[in-house]
Every structure is written in C-alpha cells, then in structure tokens.
Design an enzyme around this catalytic site. Structure first.
Site, PDB file in Angstrom:
ATOM      1  N   ARG A  95       0.807  -1.232   0.000  1.00 41.95           N
ATOM      2  CA  ARG A  95       0.000   0.000   0.000  1.00 41.95           C
ATOM      3  C   ARG A  95       0.832   1.271   0.000  1.00 41.95           C
ATOM      4  O   ARG A  95       0.377   2.353   0.354  1.00 41.95           O
ATOM      5  CB  ARG A  95      -0.974   0.038   1.180  1.00 41.95           C
ATOM      6  CG  ARG A  95      -1.988  -1.073   1.134  1.00 41.95           C
ATOM      7  CD  ARG A  95      -3.239  -0.696   1.924  1.00 41.95           C
ATOM      8  NE  ARG A  95      -4.161  -1.802   1.905  1.00 41.95           N
ATOM      9  CZ  ARG A  95      -4.103  -2.819   2.759  1.00 41.95           C
ATOM     10  NH1 ARG A  95      -3.196  -2.838   3.700  1.00 41.95           N
ATOM     11  NH2 ARG A  95      -4.969  -3.800   2.669  1.00 41.95           N
ATOM     12  N   LYS A  99       3.022  12.154 -11.298  1.00 44.07           N
ATOM     13  CA  LYS A  99       2.277  11.176 -12.115  1.00 44.07           C
ATOM     14  C   LYS A  99       3.128   9.927 -12.284  1.00 44.07           C
ATOM     15  O   LYS A  99       4.258   9.997 -12.768  1.00 44.07           O
ATOM     16  CB  LYS A  99       1.987  11.744 -13.508  1.00 44.07           C
ATOM     17  CG  LYS A  99       0.879  12.756 -13.567  1.00 44.07           C
ATOM     18  CD  LYS A  99       0.619  13.114 -15.033  1.00 44.07           C
ATOM     19  CE  LYS A  99      -0.435  14.170 -15.200  1.00 44.07           C
ATOM     20  NZ  LYS A  99      -0.597  14.564 -16.601  1.00 44.07           N
ATOM     21  N   GLU A 156      10.659  19.452 -24.482  1.00 42.40           N
ATOM     22  CA  GLU A 156       9.847  19.852 -23.313  1.00 42.40           C
ATOM     23  C   GLU A 156      10.392  21.146 -22.716  1.00 42.40           C
ATOM     24  O   GLU A 156       9.637  21.960 -22.189  1.00 42.40           O
ATOM     25  CB  GLU A 156       9.830  18.738 -22.243  1.00 42.40           C
ATOM     26  CG  GLU A 156       9.460  17.344 -22.753  1.00 42.40           C
ATOM     27  CD  GLU A 156       8.007  17.191 -23.209  1.00 42.40           C
ATOM     28  OE1 GLU A 156       7.193  18.112 -22.997  1.00 42.40           O
ATOM     29  OE2 GLU A 156       7.701  16.137 -23.806  1.00 42.40           O
ATOM     30  N   LYS A 169       7.490  23.783 -14.019  1.00 42.65           N
ATOM     31  CA  LYS A 169       6.554  22.649 -13.975  1.00 42.65           C
ATOM     32  C   LYS A 169       6.078  22.392 -12.540  1.00 42.65           C
ATOM     33  O   LYS A 169       4.905  22.112 -12.315  1.00 42.65           O
ATOM     34  CB  LYS A 169       7.178  21.378 -14.568  1.00 42.65           C
ATOM     35  CG  LYS A 169       6.157  20.236 -14.500  1.00 42.65           C
ATOM     36  CD  LYS A 169       6.401  19.029 -15.318  1.00 42.65           C
ATOM     37  CE  LYS A 169       5.219  18.073 -15.104  1.00 42.65           C
ATOM     38  NZ  LYS A 169       5.434  16.742 -15.645  1.00 42.65           N
ATOM     39  N   GLU A 224      -4.597  17.897 -12.547  1.00 37.51           N
ATOM     40  CA  GLU A 224      -4.867  18.362 -13.911  1.00 37.51           C
ATOM     41  C   GLU A 224      -6.345  18.638 -14.189  1.00 37.51           C
ATOM     42  O   GLU A 224      -6.933  18.137 -15.141  1.00 37.51           O
ATOM     43  CB  GLU A 224      -4.308  17.344 -14.934  1.00 37.51           C
ATOM     44  CG  GLU A 224      -4.111  17.963 -16.309  1.00 37.51           C
ATOM     45  CD  GLU A 224      -3.268  17.106 -17.249  1.00 37.51           C
ATOM     46  OE1 GLU A 224      -2.218  16.609 -16.827  1.00 37.51           O
ATOM     47  OE2 GLU A 224      -3.686  16.957 -18.402  1.00 37.51           O
ATOM     48  N   ARG A 275      -2.934  22.909 -15.115  1.00 34.31           N
ATOM     49  CA  ARG A 275      -1.874  21.965 -15.485  1.00 34.31           C
ATOM     50  C   ARG A 275      -1.974  21.534 -16.949  1.00 34.31           C
ATOM     51  O   ARG A 275      -1.006  21.067 -17.533  1.00 34.31           O
ATOM     52  CB  ARG A 275      -1.905  20.747 -14.540  1.00 34.31           C
ATOM     53  CG  ARG A 275      -0.727  19.814 -14.749  1.00 34.31           C
ATOM     54  CD  ARG A 275      -0.584  18.774 -13.643  1.00 34.31           C
ATOM     55  NE  ARG A 275       0.516  17.874 -13.938  1.00 34.31           N
ATOM     56  CZ  ARG A 275       1.005  16.989 -13.090  1.00 34.31           C
ATOM     57  NH1 ARG A 275       0.509  16.867 -11.886  1.00 34.31           N
ATOM     58  NH2 ARG A 275       2.003  16.195 -13.451  1.00 34.31           N
ATOM     59  N   ASN A 316       0.316  20.520 -21.803  1.00 30.99           N
ATOM     60  CA  ASN A 316       0.069  19.694 -22.992  1.00 30.99           C
ATOM     61  C   ASN A 316       0.280  20.458 -24.298  1.00 30.99           C
ATOM     62  O   ASN A 316      -0.054  19.956 -25.371  1.00 30.99           O
ATOM     63  CB  ASN A 316      -1.357  19.133 -22.956  1.00 30.99           C
ATOM     64  CG  ASN A 316      -1.548  18.136 -21.832  1.00 30.99           C
ATOM     65  OD1 ASN A 316      -0.663  17.309 -21.592  1.00 30.99           O
ATOM     66  ND2 ASN A 316      -2.652  18.212 -21.124  1.00 30.99           N
ATOM     67  N   HIS A 357       1.234  18.877 -27.656  1.00 30.47           N
ATOM     68  CA  HIS A 357       1.028  17.440 -27.467  1.00 30.47           C
ATOM     69  C   HIS A 357      -0.237  16.891 -28.120  1.00 30.47           C
ATOM     70  O   HIS A 357      -0.421  15.682 -28.137  1.00 30.47           O
ATOM     71  CB  HIS A 357       1.049  17.079 -25.981  1.00 30.47           C
ATOM     72  CG  HIS A 357       2.440  17.027 -25.396  1.00 30.47           C
ATOM     73  ND1 HIS A 357       3.268  18.123 -25.333  1.00 30.47           N
ATOM     74  CD2 HIS A 357       3.163  15.999 -24.869  1.00 30.47           C
ATOM     75  CE1 HIS A 357       4.422  17.776 -24.778  1.00 30.47           C
ATOM     76  NE2 HIS A 357       4.386  16.482 -24.490  1.00 30.47           N
ATOM     77  N   HIS A 401       1.219  14.211 -30.338  1.00 30.47           N
ATOM     78  CA  HIS A 401       0.876  12.807 -30.062  1.00 30.47           C
ATOM     79  C   HIS A 401       0.362  12.115 -31.321  1.00 30.47           C
ATOM     80  O   HIS A 401       0.619  10.930 -31.537  1.00 30.47           O
ATOM     81  CB  HIS A 401      -0.185  12.710 -28.963  1.00 30.47           C
ATOM     82  CG  HIS A 401       0.404  12.723 -27.582  1.00 30.47           C
ATOM     83  ND1 HIS A 401      -0.270  13.223 -26.492  1.00 30.47           N
ATOM     84  CD2 HIS A 401       1.597  12.266 -27.111  1.00 30.47           C
ATOM     85  CE1 HIS A 401       0.493  13.094 -25.416  1.00 30.47           C
ATOM     86  NE2 HIS A 401       1.630  12.526 -25.760  1.00 30.47           N
ATOM     87  N   HIS A 432       9.663  10.942 -28.868  1.00 27.59           N
ATOM     88  CA  HIS A 432       8.577  11.783 -28.363  1.00 27.59           C
ATOM     89  C   HIS A 432       8.875  13.268 -28.607  1.00 27.59           C
ATOM     90  O   HIS A 432       8.017  14.016 -29.080  1.00 27.59           O
ATOM     91  CB  HIS A 432       8.385  11.498 -26.872  1.00 27.59           C
ATOM     92  CG  HIS A 432       7.369  12.357 -26.209  1.00 27.59           C
ATOM     93  ND1 HIS A 432       6.027  12.263 -26.482  1.00 27.59           N
ATOM     94  CD2 HIS A 432       7.495  13.357 -25.284  1.00 27.59           C
ATOM     95  CE1 HIS A 432       5.367  13.159 -25.748  1.00 27.59           C
ATOM     96  NE2 HIS A 432       6.238  13.839 -25.025  1.00 27.59           N
TER      97      HIS A 432
END
Ligand SMILES: NC(=O)c1ccc[n+]([C@@H]2O[C@H](COP(=O)([O-])OP(=O)(O)OC[C@H]3O[C@@H](n4cnc5c(N)ncnc54)[C@H](O)[C@@H]3O)[C@@H](O)[C@H]2O)c1
Ligand SMILES: [Zn+2]
Length: 344
Positions: free
Chosen positions: A106, A128, A170, A207, A217, A221, A225, A228, A232, A247
């Site tokens: 946990r 994340k 980035e 960030k 988000e 936030r 993106n 992206h 993407h 990427h």
C-alpha cells in the site's frame, strides 16, 4: 521550490545527507541496463548496504509484467513499509518504479534520481506515475510524490544526442508557455553552449509551480500539454507504421503545427510564430512525410486522451508566456496545420 527537490553538483554527498536525515529500514535501488552502468556507480558509495534491481531499458518494458518482476524482487529483498526504493533512470523507470513503490504494501517511500533530460525537466516532477497497458500509454497509474528528488545534470553527459534533443522539446515547451525572457535566453544561445543547470532549473521550477497549483490536472496543469495534441498524433502515426520517432521530435512538430493553427485563428502574431518555427526547425529539422499521409496523421487527433465529448482539445499560444488550454479545434484545422508543416 520544495526542499525535497535538490539540484546537486555532488549527488553522492547530497544523497548521503538526505538518507542520514531519515531512518529507512532497508534500501533497494532500481536501475535499467544503461543507468546501472553509467549512473549507479556515481551514487553507489553514498549508500549503506543495499540491493540493486536492474531491468531492461525501453518503453516496451513499461508493463505490468516488469512491475511483477520489480515487486517480486522487492519482496525477495524483504522491503518492509519503512523501506525506500531509490530509482535511478529516465522517465520509464521513474514512472514505473514510483508506481511499484507507491503500490507495494500500500505504498512505501521512493527517491527519484532522474538521469535523462526528459526525466529531469518533466517526468520526475508532478507526481504522475504509471505503466502502459493494452497498448495505451500510462493507462494504469497513481499520483504520488517521491520523498526526495535529486537532480544532477552531470548524468546527462552519457546521454545520446538524440535523447538529449528529445528532452529538449519539453524545455522549449516550458519556455514558450512560461516567459519571454527564458525563451529569448534559450533561442539566442547555441544548443551546444546551453548551461544545462540553468535550463533544467527553470523548467523544473516552472513545472513544479504549475503542478502544485493543480496536481490532478483539472485546469491550469493542462497548459503543459502544449504541442502534445498534434504531437501525439504524429508520434502515434509513425509508431503505427512501424517507424517510431522520438517523443520530443513529435512534440517539436506539434508545437509548430499548433502555433500555425493559433496564427490562423489570429491568436498568435505571425512574427512570433516565425521565430518559434525557425528555431525549432533549426534544432530538430523536420519529420518527413508526404501529402498522402496528412489525413491519416490528422485522424489520430480524434483519439487524443484529452478530448472530451468527441471534441479535439488543444493548448494554443497567444504569445510567448501566454497559453490557453481546452481550445476546441476542428479536424480540418488540424489537417491544414499538418499540411503546412509538411510543405514548410
Ligand atoms: N510522469 C510524467 O509526468 C511524465 C512526463 C513526461 C514523460 N513521462 C514518461 O517518461 C518516459 C520517457 O522517459 P525517457 O525519455 O527518460 O525514457 P527512458 O527512461 O526510456 O530513457 C531513455 C534511454 O536513455 C537511457 N538512459 C537513461 N539515463 C541515461 C544516462 N544518463 N546515460 C545514458 N543513457 C541513459 C535509458 O536506459 C533509455 O535507454 C515515457 O514513458 C513517458 O510516458 C512521464
Ligand atoms: Zn511530452
């Protein structure tokens, strides 16, 4: 900046100091085949007796199967709830190792030592964590922050140029959505002459600020993106053809196309767009594809994770330092932007 994020020129000393300030019952280190060789030796002597778990490198190993291997090793190492997992590697390792630590018994503590530019400026910040599942990226995961993040730009020395450039997309994104001063400083310095400690510091603090204001988000936030949505789509298209691109290369192309779209909507001034486009082309060159592929690339935006009620959503720049999120864009606008990029 929270005091559990440290920019370090002596990672051994700073790690030792942090560990000395806590009482962990046991320590395991998670590395991949590359970081075991290039990065682990730098911190090894700072550590009390510990065991090392090494996995294969690469996104294709960011899976539940690898997690089972890591959880098994953690169990064999008899880590209890007062133990710590030290994760030394790129974004794949940070996301997956953090997820394994955050779910083992946990949740036990973990320390992140990001070793790629992408992991330092992006993946290690904001909590994340997760893995890919059924071909969906980061499909299973949790939010949890490490107890300590150690940022040492010295690790970037052994990184390949293409990996460094990929993470740099980035950095460009952060500069474009944060402030003109940083954007100017970056674009006016030759890539080879950039002061990485300054570059990483700016990106991380930006960030971190955004992520701490909106950890889950729900709003702000989302500006992270930028580039992206179409980025993407380009990345997914090339992956689907068996010709994967990095990427960052896709994000760089995404930034150009989305800024073009912003100009067409009269949100962004044309001279600013030219400045952005020319700089990105100079660093990344162009992802090549032909006119017949524009439609298929654009269609990938219909599957974007950020879409809501069938609408394609993206982040559009109104100027350097001002970005608007949740902008609905049409498939036709995407096609025009992708086609512009192809022929630019
Ligand atoms: N959690 C987040 O907020 C977030 C944000 C962005 C990206 N990500 C994730 O990050 C991952 C990509 O991260 P990445 O680009 O760091 O990939 P990666 O972890 O696969 O690292 C890239 C390659 O560099 C090697 N490497 C790492 N450090 C090295 C060093 N110092 N010297 C030499 N080689 C080294 C690795 O072994 C690997 O082969 C993706 O899975 C993505 O989903 C997460
Ligand atoms: Zn990205």
């Amino acid at each position: 900046m929270p005091d559990n994020i440290a920019f370090s020129s002596s990672p051994e000393v700073d790690l030792k100091n942090f560990l000395g300030s806590r009482t962990f019952s046991k320590i395991s280190v998670l590395s991949d085949t590359n970081t075991a060789r290039h990065c682990y030796p730098v911190i090894k002597n700072a550590l009390p007796p510990h065991k090392v778990i090494t996995i294969q490198d690469g996104e294709e190993f960011k899976t539940l199967e690898t997690c089972e291997f890591i959880w098994t090793k953690m169990t064999e190492h008899q880590l209890d709830r007062h133990s710590v997992l030290i994760i030394i590697g790129g974004g794949v390792l940070g996301d997956m190792g953090g997820f394994c630590a955050g779910t083992y018994k946990r949740g036990i503590d973990f320390i992140l030592i990001p070793t790629t530019l992408l992991a330092q400026v992006d993946a290690s910040i904001g909590g994340k964590l997760g893995i890919d599942f059924l071909n969906f990226k980061n499909h299973i995961g949790i939010f949890q922050n490490p107890v300590f993040t150690l940022l040492h730009v010295g690790f970037l020395k052994t990184l390949s140029n293409s990996q460094k450039r990929s993470g740099f997309a980035e950095v460009i994104k952060h500069a474009l959505i944060s402030d003109r001063e940083t954007w100017n400083a970056i674009r006016k310095t030759k890539f080879e002459d950039l002061a990485w400690d300054e570059v990483v510091k700016h990106s991380v603090s930006f960030k971190q600020r955004v992520a701490s204001e909106d950890p889950k988000e729900r709003g702000l936030r989302k500006i992270l993106n930028a580039g992206h949505t179409i980025g993407h789509a380009i990345e997914a298209y090339f992956l689907s053809c068996g010709k994967p691109i990095l990427h960052g290369e896709a994000v760089a192309a995404g930034l150009i196309t989305e800024c073009f779209l912003a100009v067409k909507r009269k949100m962004l001034d044309e001279p600013v767009f030219h400045e952005i486009r020319d700089y990105i082309f100079q660093i990344f060159g162009k992802v090549e594809f032909d006119a017949s592929e524009v439609e298929r690339i654009s269609n990938f935006t219909l599957q974007d994770k950020k879409n809501k009620d069938g609408k394609i959503l993206s982040v559009l720049l109104e100027g350097v330092g001002t970005a608007k999120y949740d902008c609905e864009i049409s498939l036709d606008e995407v096609r025009k932007a992708v086609d512009y990029y192809r022929s630019a």
